[in-house]
Motif scaffolding. Structure first.
Motif, PDB file in Angstrom:
ATOM      1  N   ILE A   5       0.868  -1.175   0.000  1.00 54.57           N
ATOM      2  CA  ILE A   5       0.000   0.000   0.000  1.00 54.57           C
ATOM      3  C   ILE A   5       0.906   1.226   0.000  1.00 54.57           C
ATOM      4  CG2 ILE A   5      -1.775   1.293   1.252  1.00 54.57           C
ATOM      5  CD1 ILE A   5      -2.788  -1.401   0.296  1.00 54.57           C
ATOM      6  N   ILE A   6       0.622   2.167  -0.894  1.00 52.98           N
ATOM      7  CA  ILE A   6       1.403   3.403  -1.010  1.00 52.98           C
ATOM      8  C   ILE A   6       0.515   4.576  -0.625  1.00 52.98           C
ATOM      9  CG2 ILE A   6       2.728   4.887  -2.560  1.00 52.98           C
ATOM     10  CD1 ILE A   6       3.924   2.059  -2.217  1.00 52.98           C
ATOM     11  N   GLN A   7       1.032   5.415   0.272  1.00 47.72           N
ATOM     12  CA  GLN A   7       0.317   6.623   0.667  1.00 47.72           C
ATOM     13  C   GLN A   7       1.300   7.792   0.649  1.00 47.72           C
ATOM     14  OE1 GLN A   7      -2.109   8.857   0.752  1.00 47.72           O
ATOM     15  NE2 GLN A   7      -3.401   7.467   1.905  1.00 47.72           N
ATOM     16  N   ASN A   8       0.865   8.889   0.068  1.00 43.34           N
ATOM     17  CA  ASN A   8       1.662  10.116   0.081  1.00 43.34           C
ATOM     18  C   ASN A   8       1.314  10.856   1.366  1.00 43.34           C
ATOM     19  OD1 ASN A   8       2.850  12.606  -0.312  1.00 43.34           O
ATOM     20  ND2 ASN A   8       2.352  12.684  -2.489  1.00 43.34           N
ATOM     21  N   LEU A   9       2.268  10.985   2.274  1.00 47.38           N
ATOM     22  CA  LEU A   9       2.019  11.644   3.549  1.00 47.38           C
ATOM     23  C   LEU A   9       1.979  13.161   3.413  1.00 47.38           C
ATOM     24  CD1 LEU A   9       4.286   9.444   5.848  1.00 47.38           C
ATOM     25  CD2 LEU A   9       1.821   9.220   5.407  1.00 47.38           C
ATOM     26  N   THR A  10       2.643  13.684   2.403  1.00 49.39           N
ATOM     27  CA  THR A  10       2.690  15.137   2.194  1.00 49.39           C
ATOM     28  C   THR A  10       1.376  15.648   1.604  1.00 49.39           C
ATOM     29  OG1 THR A  10       5.059  14.967   1.812  1.00 49.39           O
ATOM     30  CG2 THR A  10       3.985  17.011   1.103  1.00 49.39           C
ATOM     31  N   ARG A  11       0.839  14.955   0.642  1.00 50.18           N
ATOM     32  CA  ARG A  11      -0.455  15.306   0.039  1.00 50.18           C
ATOM     33  C   ARG A  11      -1.258  14.006  -0.070  1.00 50.18           C
ATOM     34  NH1 ARG A  11       1.602  18.993  -2.828  1.00 50.18           N
ATOM     35  NH2 ARG A  11       3.731  18.559  -3.197  1.00 50.18           N
ATOM     36  N   PRO A  12      -1.985  13.653   1.010  1.00 47.46           N
ATOM     37  CA  PRO A  12      -2.668  12.354   1.086  1.00 47.46           C
ATOM     38  C   PRO A  12      -3.610  12.081  -0.095  1.00 47.46           C
ATOM     39  CG  PRO A  12      -2.676  13.426   3.223  1.00 47.46           C
ATOM     40  CD  PRO A  12      -2.147  14.431   2.226  1.00 47.46           C
ATOM     41  N   LEU A  13      -3.575  10.835  -0.535  1.00 45.53           N
ATOM     42  CA  LEU A  13      -4.442  10.371  -1.613  1.00 45.53           C
ATOM     43  C   LEU A  13      -5.806  10.003  -1.045  1.00 45.53           C
ATOM     44  CD1 LEU A  13      -1.834   7.917  -3.153  1.00 45.53           C
ATOM     45  CD2 LEU A  13      -2.420  10.170  -4.041  1.00 45.53           C
ATOM     46  N   GLU A  14      -6.864  10.221  -1.818  1.00 43.34           N
ATOM     47  CA  GLU A  14      -8.207   9.812  -1.376  1.00 43.34           C
ATOM     48  C   GLU A  14      -8.254   8.306  -1.150  1.00 43.34           C
ATOM     49  OE1 GLU A  14     -11.778  10.975  -3.406  1.00 43.34           O
ATOM     50  OE2 GLU A  14     -10.944  12.962  -3.785  1.00 43.34           O
ATOM     51  N   ILE A  15      -7.680   7.584  -2.089  1.00 38.90           N
ATOM     52  CA  ILE A  15      -7.625   6.126  -2.015  1.00 38.90           C
ATOM     53  C   ILE A  15      -6.153   5.733  -2.128  1.00 38.90           C
ATOM     54  CG2 ILE A  15      -8.308   3.965  -3.110  1.00 38.90           C
ATOM     55  CD1 ILE A  15     -10.711   5.495  -4.297  1.00 38.90           C
ATOM     56  N   PRO A  16      -5.588   5.095  -1.086  1.00 34.31           N
ATOM     57  CA  PRO A  16      -4.191   4.653  -1.200  1.00 34.31           C
ATOM     58  C   PRO A  16      -4.020   3.700  -2.377  1.00 34.31           C
ATOM     59  CG  PRO A  16      -4.956   4.503   1.060  1.00 34.31           C
ATOM     60  CD  PRO A  16      -6.159   4.793   0.212  1.00 34.31           C
ATOM     61  N   LEU A  17      -2.835   3.697  -2.951  1.00 29.56           N
ATOM     62  CA  LEU A  17      -2.558   2.847  -4.104  1.00 29.56           C
ATOM     63  C   LEU A  17      -2.199   1.441  -3.667  1.00 29.56           C
ATOM     64  CD1 LEU A  17      -0.334   5.417  -5.999  1.00 29.56           C
ATOM     65  CD2 LEU A  17      -2.704   4.849  -6.490  1.00 29.56           C
ATOM     66  N   ARG A  18      -2.772   0.440  -4.329  1.00 30.31           N
ATOM     67  CA  ARG A  18      -2.419  -0.968  -4.086  1.00 30.31           C
ATOM     68  C   ARG A  18      -1.451  -1.379  -5.187  1.00 30.31           C
ATOM     69  NH1 ARG A  18      -5.410  -4.108  -0.830  1.00 30.31           N
ATOM     70  NH2 ARG A  18      -4.968  -5.917  -2.125  1.00 30.31           N
ATOM     71  N   VAL A  19      -0.339  -1.929  -4.793  1.00 29.58           N
ATOM     72  CA  VAL A  19       0.700  -2.283  -5.761  1.00 29.58           C
ATOM     73  C   VAL A  19       1.199  -3.704  -5.524  1.00 29.58           C
ATOM     74  CG1 VAL A  19       1.471   0.103  -6.087  1.00 29.58           C
ATOM     75  CG2 VAL A  19       2.533  -1.291  -4.312  1.00 29.58           C
ATOM     76  N   ARG A  20       1.690  -4.302  -6.598  1.00 29.06           N
ATOM     77  CA  ARG A  20       2.430  -5.563  -6.476  1.00 29.06           C
ATOM     78  C   ARG A  20       3.884  -5.176  -6.213  1.00 29.06           C
ATOM     79  NH1 ARG A  20       3.185  -8.306 -10.926  1.00 29.06           N
ATOM     80  NH2 ARG A  20       2.568  -6.610 -12.283  1.00 29.06           N
TER      81      ARG A  20
END
Length: 122
Positions: A5-20
């Motif tokens: 799971i990827i989340q931008n802490l500086t400018r939070p995403l509405e939906i965190p990104l799911r990645v392989r």
């Protein structure tokens, strides 16, 4: 292949990104080659064993779609962001990176150099 799971802490995403998470040589080499498409909130995270510019370079051979590429260093800071196009050769970050996030181009404006990113491996 683990998920992350990827989340931008500086400018939070509405939906965190799911990645392989691709950490082996062969997983990183294949990347998204030959994939038919990429869903808006999915992608891959290439994990390099060493931080560097050359090590973090990607190629766009055999790609069928554009991607946003976000290079992240070991400290979790974005060091470069680019719009990569199919068959346009090699892209290398401006600064050394350990992580290469390849995601849908709609996220290009969601990441900027020096943003702090949280990477959670599930």
């Amino acid at each position: 292949m683990p998920l992350g799971i990827i989340q931008n802490l500086t400018r939070p995403l509405e939906i965190p990104l799911r990645v392989r998470v691709c950490s082996s040589y062969w997983e990183r080499l294949r990347g998204l080659m030959f994939h038919p498409r990429l869903a808006p909130y999915e992608g891959i995270l290439l994990v390099e064993p060493e931080e560097g510019r050359f090590q973090a370079a990607i190629h766009m051979l055999f790609m069928r779609f554009d991607i946003a590429v976000v290079w992240i260093n070991r400290a979790g800071r974005v060091v470069d962001v680019r719009h990569a196009r199919p068959w346009k050769g090699i892209y290398m970050p401006q600064q050394p990176a350990s992580y290469i996030l390849e995601i849908h181009p709609i996220h290009l404006s969601h990441f900027r150099v020096s943003d702090e990113v949280e990477i959670t491996i599930l």
